[in-house]
Design a protein around this motif. Sequence first.
Motif, PDB file in Angstrom:
ATOM      1  N   GLU A 106       0.830  -1.211   0.000  1.00  0.00           N
ATOM      2  CA  GLU A 106       0.000   0.000   0.000  1.00  0.00           C
ATOM      3  C   GLU A 106       0.866   1.263   0.000  1.00  0.00           C
ATOM      4  O   GLU A 106       0.544   2.261  -0.642  1.00  0.00           O
ATOM      5  CB  GLU A 106      -0.938   0.011   1.209  1.00  0.00           C
ATOM      6  CG  GLU A 106      -2.047  -1.041   1.186  1.00  0.00           C
ATOM      7  CD  GLU A 106      -3.060  -0.799   0.076  1.00  0.00           C
ATOM      8  OE1 GLU A 106      -2.993   0.233  -0.615  1.00  0.00           O
ATOM      9  OE2 GLU A 106      -3.931  -1.672  -0.105  1.00  0.00           O
ATOM     10  N   GLU A 160     -11.125  -2.480  -0.586  1.00  0.00           N
ATOM     11  CA  GLU A 160     -10.119  -2.738  -1.632  1.00  0.00           C
ATOM     12  C   GLU A 160     -10.765  -2.662  -3.012  1.00  0.00           C
ATOM     13  O   GLU A 160     -10.195  -2.093  -3.945  1.00  0.00           O
ATOM     14  CB  GLU A 160      -9.467  -4.122  -1.447  1.00  0.00           C
ATOM     15  CG  GLU A 160      -8.618  -4.262  -0.196  1.00  0.00           C
ATOM     16  CD  GLU A 160      -7.274  -3.524  -0.286  1.00  0.00           C
ATOM     17  OE1 GLU A 160      -6.964  -2.934  -1.341  1.00  0.00           O
ATOM     18  OE2 GLU A 160      -6.548  -3.542   0.711  1.00  0.00           O
ATOM     19  N   GLU A 190      -4.899  -3.502  -5.897  1.00  0.00           N
ATOM     20  CA  GLU A 190      -6.102  -3.473  -5.042  1.00  0.00           C
ATOM     21  C   GLU A 190      -6.982  -4.697  -5.331  1.00  0.00           C
ATOM     22  O   GLU A 190      -7.620  -5.247  -4.436  1.00  0.00           O
ATOM     23  CB  GLU A 190      -6.929  -2.200  -5.251  1.00  0.00           C
ATOM     24  CG  GLU A 190      -6.168  -0.865  -5.212  1.00  0.00           C
ATOM     25  CD  GLU A 190      -5.495  -0.520  -3.900  1.00  0.00           C
ATOM     26  OE1 GLU A 190      -5.258  -1.416  -3.080  1.00  0.00           O
ATOM     27  OE2 GLU A 190      -5.188   0.678  -3.703  1.00  0.00           O
TER      28      GLU A 190
END
Length: 315
Positions: A106, A160, A190
């Motif tokens: 991330e 997500e 994602e």
Amino acid sequence: MRNLDHTELLTELEATMAVNLDRHLSIAKEWHPHDYIPWDEGRNFAAMGGDDWDESQSGLSDLARTAMITNLLTEDNLPSYHRGLADNFSLDGAWGTWVGRWTAEENRHGIVMRDYLVVTRAVDPVELERARMQHMTTGVDAPMDGANFLHSVAYVTLQELATRVSHRNTGHACGDPVADRMLARIAADENLHMIFYGNLGEAALDLTPDQTVRAIADVVTDFAMPGLNMPNFRKNAMSLAKHGIYDLRQHLDEVLMPVLRKWRIFERNDFGPDGERDRDRLAAFVEQLGVKATKFEQSRDRLLARESARAEMVS
Ligand SMILES: [Fe+2]
Ligand SMILES: [Fe+2]
């Protein structure tokens, strides 16, 4: 069946977690933020003898700038999510390996987006930094009362997929192939995250169906993107909805329903009376959301038609 406590859930789901961690590591492709940035467009700011930012330097529309900033601030707030996930999962064994790996992936998203925005002078870097300071200092909202491991799994699965949709649509709105390629790369990450958490949710449903569907119903009926504390979030979220970056219809059709289908919520036959009640609660919410989405689309169509009529009168 009685509810499982936190330790029991972690123990029972550890094997699923380990299998999915291995799967993730074998399919996630290594990529490097520097490969996505047009460095030759960069130049010094005033502190190093160049010019400071002004709006005429930006190649992005207002909408694309708003979408980029919203998405970047969401990625920036990673320490808050890391804390939440570490608390609700744990830092032991495969759980800890995943939490660390996910955090590192991330972080790459925030790095590459910031590099792009600063090098191309797409947004005001001073305003961006101030917004980041403000947003990270506040963190995200405290989790809902009684939130636990299962709430966390349900929330991150939806979130997500929601960020995937939002990054993809932001890429299209930028009108710059470089930004589109970068955001498509992030969106692919994602998607893998969504699959990971979705598989964990599926295993939790099989393990403890009533307890899990309750958490899912709680999260779905109260879902908000993680940017609520962002400067100007409501105003920006409205503008993103108005222009199809992330709206109710997309939330319903591209995020919520695919996840509920993946979990076979409306087909399962292993719920007890409590689980049935929570499934009904979900079904009623989904139906209402459909009505709201249609109303929103109709009023948006009217608004956009009025705006384009006004623009024609002026020109
Ligand atoms: Fe991300
Ligand atoms: Fe992610």
